[in-house]
Design a protein around this motif. Sequence first.
Motif, PDB file in Angstrom:
ATOM      1  N   ALA A   1      52.256  25.854  73.818  1.00 28.57           N
ATOM      2  CA  ALA A   1      52.625  26.590  72.608  1.00 28.57           C
ATOM      3  C   ALA A   1      54.126  26.456  72.346  1.00 28.57           C
ATOM      4  O   ALA A   1      54.578  26.606  71.219  1.00 28.57           O
ATOM      5  CB  ALA A   1      52.245  28.064  72.745  1.00 28.57           C
ATOM      6  N   GLU A   2      54.881  26.164  73.402  1.00 30.96           N
ATOM      7  CA  GLU A   2      56.314  25.968  73.196  1.00 30.96           C
ATOM      8  C   GLU A   2      56.735  24.520  73.306  1.00 30.96           C
ATOM      9  O   GLU A   2      57.666  24.096  72.645  1.00 30.96           O
ATOM     10  CB  GLU A   2      57.094  26.791  74.223  1.00 30.96           C
TER      11      GLU A   2
ATOM     12  N   LEU B   1      47.614  31.601  71.412  1.00 26.93           N
ATOM     13  CA  LEU B   1      48.436  32.539  72.170  1.00 26.93           C
ATOM     14  C   LEU B   1      48.548  33.873  71.431  1.00 26.93           C
ATOM     15  O   LEU B   1      48.441  34.940  72.019  1.00 26.93           O
ATOM     16  CB  LEU B   1      49.821  31.912  72.358  1.00 26.93           C
ATOM     17  N   GLU B   2      48.733  33.803  70.100  1.00 29.29           N
ATOM     18  CA  GLU B   2      48.916  35.025  69.321  1.00 29.29           C
ATOM     19  C   GLU B   2      47.625  35.825  69.198  1.00 29.29           C
ATOM     20  O   GLU B   2      47.659  37.024  68.987  1.00 29.29           O
ATOM     21  CB  GLU B   2      49.434  34.680  67.916  1.00 29.29           C
ATOM     22  N   HIS B   3      46.490  35.145  69.302  1.00 29.12           N
ATOM     23  CA  HIS B   3      45.225  35.841  69.076  1.00 29.12           C
ATOM     24  C   HIS B   3      44.403  35.989  70.339  1.00 29.12           C
ATOM     25  O   HIS B   3      43.208  36.264  70.275  1.00 29.12           O
ATOM     26  CB  HIS B   3      44.429  35.139  67.978  1.00 29.12           C
ATOM     27  N   GLY B   4      45.019  35.790  71.483  1.00 24.00           N
ATOM     28  CA  GLY B   4      44.370  36.123  72.743  1.00 24.00           C
ATOM     29  C   GLY B   4      43.264  35.188  73.192  1.00 24.00           C
ATOM     30  O   GLY B   4      42.367  35.612  73.915  1.00 24.00           O
TER      31      GLY B   4
ATOM     32  N   ALA C   1      44.438  26.138  59.114  1.00 24.68           N
ATOM     33  CA  ALA C   1      45.893  26.240  59.029  1.00 24.68           C
ATOM     34  C   ALA C   1      46.363  25.010  58.289  1.00 24.68           C
ATOM     35  O   ALA C   1      46.063  23.893  58.689  1.00 24.68           O
ATOM     36  CB  ALA C   1      46.514  26.289  60.420  1.00 24.68           C
TER      37      ALA C   1
ATOM     38  N   ARG D   1      50.281  21.966  68.209  1.00 27.13           N
ATOM     39  CA  ARG D   1      51.095  23.115  68.600  1.00 27.13           C
ATOM     40  C   ARG D   1      50.791  24.326  67.732  1.00 27.13           C
ATOM     41  O   ARG D   1      50.861  25.465  68.197  1.00 27.13           O
ATOM     42  CB  ARG D   1      52.594  22.788  68.577  1.00 27.13           C
ATOM     43  N   VAL D   2      50.428  24.091  66.461  1.00 31.61           N
ATOM     44  CA  VAL D   2      49.961  25.204  65.625  1.00 31.61           C
ATOM     45  C   VAL D   2      48.767  25.874  66.300  1.00 31.61           C
ATOM     46  O   VAL D   2      48.692  27.099  66.410  1.00 31.61           O
ATOM     47  CB  VAL D   2      49.557  24.701  64.223  1.00 31.61           C
TER      48      VAL D   2
ATOM     49  N   LEU E   1      38.361  28.341  60.328  1.00 32.89           N
ATOM     50  CA  LEU E   1      39.676  28.816  59.937  1.00 32.89           C
ATOM     51  C   LEU E   1      40.515  27.583  59.660  1.00 32.89           C
ATOM     52  O   LEU E   1      40.412  26.603  60.382  1.00 32.89           O
ATOM     53  CB  LEU E   1      40.312  29.555  61.102  1.00 32.89           C
TER      54      LEU E   1
ATOM     55  N   ARG F   1      49.844  27.842  69.386  1.00 35.31           N
ATOM     56  CA  ARG F   1      50.526  29.079  69.020  1.00 35.31           C
ATOM     57  C   ARG F   1      49.520  30.105  68.503  1.00 35.31           C
ATOM     58  O   ARG F   1      49.610  31.293  68.816  1.00 35.31           O
ATOM     59  CB  ARG F   1      51.594  28.797  67.952  1.00 35.31           C
ATOM     60  N   TYR F   2      48.543  29.626  67.708  1.00 28.91           N
ATOM     61  CA  TYR F   2      47.525  30.539  67.188  1.00 28.91           C
ATOM     62  C   TYR F   2      46.720  31.150  68.337  1.00 28.91           C
ATOM     63  O   TYR F   2      46.467  32.359  68.363  1.00 28.91           O
ATOM     64  CB  TYR F   2      46.601  29.788  66.222  1.00 28.91           C
TER      65      TYR F   2
ATOM     66  N   LEU G   1      39.525  26.293  64.676  1.00 26.75           N
ATOM     67  CA  LEU G   1      40.697  26.231  63.800  1.00 26.75           C
ATOM     68  C   LEU G   1      40.937  24.776  63.422  1.00 26.75           C
ATOM     69  O   LEU G   1      41.225  23.947  64.275  1.00 26.75           O
ATOM     70  CB  LEU G   1      41.924  26.796  64.526  1.00 26.75           C
TER      71      LEU G   1
END
Lengths: 246, 146
Positions: free
Chosen positions: A169-170, A80-83, A60, A73-74, A58, A77-78, A38
């Motif tokens: 991620a946070e 975390l959301e996509h495993g 962003a 952090r993007v 990919l 977060r990505y 990414l």
Amino acid sequence: MVGSVEKTLVVMPAFNEEESVRAVVLEVFHKLPGISCLVVDDGSSDETTEEARAAGALVARLPFNLGVGGAMRVGFRYALEHGFDNVVQIDADGQHDPASVIALLAQIDHADLVLGARFAGAGDYSVKGPRRWAMTFLSTFLSRSARTTLTDTTSGFRLSGPRAVRLFAEHYPAEYLGDTIESLVIAARAKCVIAQVPVAMRTRAGGRPSHHPVKAAVYLARAVLALLFALMRPPVRLQGREIASI
Amino acid sequence: MTVTSYIFGVLSALLSLAVVIELLRRGRLRERHAIWWLIAGALALVVGVFPSTLVWAAGLVGVAVPLNLVFFVSVAVLFLVCIQHSAELTALEEKTRTLAETVALQDIRIRDLERRASVKASSESHEPGAGIPFIEPRRQRSSNET
């Protein structure tokens, strides 16, 4: 098992890196087959996004420049959301050798955060003067809070395991030096296990690190300030599985 | 104190209060940002109408020259307003950052969905009912970072 390439996401913060990003992404895919990449275009005004997409990454695209911390952090977060289990940061200027990711991954089942360290033996990267003192001071101090020996705390080449990904991620800071110094303090205080692996650094494709004494002194002052503020903030608690002590 | 300077003081206080209240009334200023200006305007009005309260207050806190108390309170109010603005700015920057990150992540998701949709459309046009299954992406986590 944790350290599989398929479950690892390469996050590449890129700000106006159209000249190097394509080659770096291609090198990542070549040396690490099966990995996901990414590229976070940090508000570039050039063709960084197009170059990265052309290389198969990919992308962003941030609407404006947030700095390395915001870009990373993007990525967290990505992931975390996509495993994805792990996130490895590789700079888009070609300074980091993607082949070293294997060495970082080898450590991830007994550490939450693995740093690729420039001064730990491999390679011939060196800095002098106040910048060097700043790095030595930071290393000494952060080694104590991380309860391990860290020789290169300002290295951007780092691999985060599942717990660190959830934490970052946070809580990945966006301030100046936050992506290196403060993130280490956050991780250490959240009881993450930090390790380091010696890696060789290559000279950057464009530009050289600054050696001007005034700039280096300003860097030292800002680094100390960043460290102080990081230590004054309330620590972040992290829920979840602890890594078995080594 | 002459009558002219008395009237001037009262009018100045009234004018500043009127400006703040008018902005509040029109919705150009939120209460939380106006509170310090309202307090300052009210104090100025009280001191303007009853100058003896200033002498009394100065005596209370041990300030020899009453006018110095005016300067002190003015600087204090300006300081508090500046601090409040810096804090608000920091909060806004953090919110903007989170929004920018979300925009970037949703851009990826939209591109992915568009790609799937076009693949599905093209495969359906060749072979009805044989599109690739639509995989619902994971829901975006709502981040509460305040």
